[in-house]
Write an enzyme that holds these catalytic residues in place. Structure first.
Site, PDB file in Angstrom:
ATOM      1  CG  HIS A  18     -15.713  46.862  13.142  1.00 36.33           C
ATOM      2  ND1 HIS A  18     -15.690  47.963  14.039  1.00 36.33           N
ATOM      3  CD2 HIS A  18     -17.033  47.225  12.765  1.00 36.33           C
ATOM      4  CE1 HIS A  18     -16.794  48.993  14.277  1.00 36.33           C
ATOM      5  NE2 HIS A  18     -17.759  48.450  13.236  1.00 36.33           N
ATOM      6  CE  LYS A  42     -22.764  56.670  11.461  1.00 38.20           C
ATOM      7  NZ  LYS A  42     -22.424  55.350  11.341  1.00 38.20           N
ATOM      8  NE  ARG A  92     -24.158  45.718  15.100  1.00 38.36           N
ATOM      9  CZ  ARG A  92     -24.025  47.048  15.399  1.00 38.36           C
ATOM     10  NH1 ARG A  92     -23.269  47.269  16.339  1.00 38.36           N
ATOM     11  NH2 ARG A  92     -24.686  47.959  14.955  1.00 38.36           N
ATOM     12  CB  SER A 130     -18.154  52.241  16.806  1.00 39.29           C
ATOM     13  OG  SER A 130     -17.525  51.345  16.106  1.00 39.29           O
TER      14      SER A 130
END
Ligand code: PNS
Length: 165
Positions: A18, A42, A92, A130
């Site tokens: 990040h 989440k 990514r 994460s």
């Protein structure tokens, strides 16, 4: 082009991947607001206050960065109210793209003046997410290469808390 962008995410926790994306955004935009989404359905490890504190510590040396919270509501509305014409997202791998593509077009539908800018982090962060950092850290693995020391410390506290339950 020098203007304001928002960099939204759950950031549970904020990783060096990040930070890499944020640094790239700072090469393009004058000001970047890191926007922590509070209610994004989440299961999170860190409370929003913990995430704010950690990210403020990580970005303390960057005067052009501020850290704010999206307390529910639409990201597009937040961007409009903040006067941001750009949303920064890190991509990514190709598999990230489908969701990002959908989200960017929806955000453009909601706020036509906004443009989503996709930035690729350094290849060494390609596999850093994460979710995987949380999992490895809670199981006692070494993630020190992937997070700031203050995030590492907080992950260790969560691991110790989980182990004493
Ligand atoms: O990096 P993440 O965790 O995938 O972040 C996703 C996030 C928070 C940017 C996304 O879920 C979001 O924008 N949520 C806010 C609610 C919203 O506006 N939803 C519609 C987006 S098209």
């Amino acid at each position: 082009m020098k203007q304001k962008a928002i960099y939204p995410g759950t950031f549970d926790p904020f990783t060096n991947g990040h930070l890499d994306v944020l640094e790239r955004a700072l090469n393009i935009f004058e000001q970047v607001i890191v926007v922590i989404a509070e209610n994004c359905q989440k299961n999170v490890l860190f409370t929003v206050d913990e995430r704010v504190a950690m990210i403020r510590e990580v970005v303390g040396d960057y005067p052009a960065v501020s850290v704010e919270v999206l307390h529910g509501g639409l990201l597009a509305d937040y961007a409009r109210q903040a006067g941001a014409k750009a949303i920064v997202r890190g991509v990514r791998q190709v598999k990230d793209f489908e969701y990002e593509f959908q989200m960017s077009l929806l955000n453009r539908h909601l706020y036509p003046e906004v443009t989503t800018v996709f930035l690729m982090p350094n290849v060494k962060y390609t596999y850093v997410a994460s979710s995987i950092i949380r999992e490895v850290a809670l199981l006692g693995g070494d993630v020190s290469k992937f997070v700031h020391p203050c995030v590492l410390e907080k992950l260790h506290l969560k691991r110790d808390e989980a182990n004493t339950k």
